[in-house]
Structure formats: C-alpha cells, structure tokens
Design a protein around this motif. Structure first.
Motif, short mmCIF file in Angstrom:
data_model
loop_
_atom_site.label_atom_id
_atom_site.label_comp_id
_atom_site.label_asym_id
_atom_site.label_seq_id
_atom_site.Cartn_x
_atom_site.Cartn_y
_atom_site.Cartn_z
N ILE A 50 0.82 -1.22 0.00
CA ILE A 50 0.00 0.00 0.00
C ILE A 50 0.85 1.26 0.00
O ILE A 50 0.35 2.36 -0.18
CB ILE A 50 -0.97 0.02 1.19
CG1 ILE A 50 -0.21 -0.09 2.51
CG2 ILE A 50 -2.01 -1.08 1.05
CD1 ILE A 50 -1.07 0.12 3.76
N GLY A 51 2.16 1.11 0.22
CA GLY A 51 3.04 2.26 0.24
C GLY A 51 4.45 1.87 0.65
O GLY A 51 4.75 0.68 0.80
N HIS A 52 5.29 2.87 0.82
CA HIS A 52 6.66 2.66 1.27
C HIS A 52 6.90 3.45 2.56
O HIS A 52 6.44 4.60 2.69
CB HIS A 52 7.67 3.08 0.19
CG HIS A 52 7.66 2.15 -0.97
ND1 HIS A 52 6.98 2.42 -2.13
CD2 HIS A 52 8.22 0.92 -1.12
CE1 HIS A 52 7.13 1.40 -2.96
NE2 HIS A 52 7.87 0.48 -2.37
N LEU A 53 7.59 2.82 3.49
CA LEU A 53 7.84 3.42 4.79
C LEU A 53 8.76 4.62 4.68
O LEU A 53 9.78 4.57 4.00
CB LEU A 53 8.44 2.37 5.73
CG LEU A 53 8.59 2.77 7.18
CD1 LEU A 53 7.25 3.13 7.81
CD2 LEU A 53 9.25 1.65 7.97
N GLN A 54 8.40 5.67 5.37
CA GLN A 54 9.18 6.91 5.41
C GLN A 54 9.67 7.14 6.84
O GLN A 54 9.04 6.69 7.80
CB GLN A 54 8.31 8.10 4.97
CG GLN A 54 7.77 7.96 3.57
CD GLN A 54 8.88 7.96 2.54
OE1 GLN A 54 9.66 8.87 2.46
NE2 GLN A 54 8.95 6.88 1.77
N PRO A 55 10.75 7.86 7.02
CA PRO A 55 11.20 8.20 8.38
C PRO A 55 10.33 9.33 8.93
O PRO A 55 9.59 9.97 8.20
CB PRO A 55 12.64 8.67 8.17
CG PRO A 55 12.67 9.19 6.77
CD PRO A 55 11.67 8.36 5.99
N GLY A 56 10.43 9.54 10.23
CA GLY A 56 9.81 10.73 10.79
C GLY A 56 8.70 10.53 11.79
O GLY A 56 8.04 11.49 12.18
#
Length: 181
Positions: free
Chosen positions: A130-136
């Motif tokens: 469903i998506g790609h993991l991002q930092p933060g």
C-alpha cells in the motif's frame, strides 16, 4: 411528545452503548492473526513484528497516549495491508503520509508514515503493498518505524491483537457497577 423523546433517548443510548460493548471484544477466532509466513487473514505490514513501542491508550479519550504500536523497519521498505479491505484515506496528514483501511469486520487499520501507492476507494488484499515506509514518526526519533493503529468505531484497540498478541481491555457492562462484592 414525551414518549418520542424517551424513545429517541433510548435509541441514542443504544447506539452509543452497543458499539462500546462490541469494541471490548477481541477479534473472532476466524480473524485470529497469523505470522506473515503462515496462512490466515492478518499479516504484519512490515514483515517481522519487531515491536519498538507498545500500545498505551490514555485513560480518557481526550488525553495523550500512544494509540497504536510502532514496528521497526527500514526506510523505503514496502508496507502491506494487514488484512483485506478498502482504503478510505491515503494522503498527507499533519506532515506525514497516512493510509487507512476499513476491513469487512468493522475494524480500521492505519499506517504511518507511509508514502501511499494506493488511493481512497482502492480495494486491497492482505499482504498487498500500500506504500513505502518513510522516516519521521515522533515515537521513533532514532530509527525508522511504522506506526500501526487499530480502531473499531471510536475505540482504539491494541493492533497486536491482530497477530495473536496484545492486551485486551475489557469495559464494564452498562448498568453494572465496577465494584461488586
């Protein structure tokens, strides 16, 4: 007129109380979670279930608390749907990408921070990217993690229940006092 008001009040109370009772129940056995490498309806959205921050709901809905779990994973890794359902939100919210999926059993899972690959209205299967993991995410300042949330109606639940772990929070039955001899 009085009878109409009483009836309306009872119906409103039932609408508020009934979901509360249902929310206190753990997932049904047929919805019991499994590990990603075994068959079943619920799968970890980031492969392994490396728990960094546990579910820690506030004692009252309006207070601060941790309304989900944080799972360790690397930046840019695929995030998959924990179970089949329909995407109801996939956009930026408060500066982070968020994807929210409603499942047929009335549960809603939320994933953040994620760069969405789906849009609202998309029907997804368990394990579908469903998506790609991002930092933060604020709970994981020193590493990348996925914040996974779980709700039934307005009540937040421990997402680890989907995977056969987590804490069940029972609520008192309506009309009964909590302190009984």
């Amino acid at each position: 007129m009085v009878i109409s008001l009483i009836t309306a009040s009872l119906l409103a109370a039932a609408a508020v109380i009934a979901p509360t009772i249902a929310k206190a129940e753990p997932p049904a056995p047929e919805q019991a979670a499994t590990r990603p490498d075994s068959p079943g309806p619920w799968h970890s959205p980031v492969g392994t279930l490396d728990l960094l921050t546990r579910f820690d709901p506030p004692p009252e809905p309006w207070l601060a608390g941790h309304r989900g779990v944080d799972l360790a994973a690397g930046t840019g890794l695929p995030v998959t749907a924990a179970g089949p359902g329909t995407v109801v939100f996939a956009d930026e919210l408060a500066g982070r990408g968020v994807v929210s999926i409603v499942h047929d059993n009335g549960l809603r899972t939320t994933y953040e921070p994620v760069e969405p690959l789906v849009t609202a209205g998309t029907v997804v299967t368990a394990g579908q990217t469903i998506g790609h993991l991002q930092p933060g995410h604020a709970s994981c300042p020193d590493q990348t993690c996925l914040h996974l949330g779980l709700k039934r109606g307005p009540l937040y639940l421990d997402p680890m229940l989907l995977f056969g772990a987590g804490k069940v929070r029972l609520l008192p039955r309506p009309g009964r006092t909590e302190d009984r001899p």
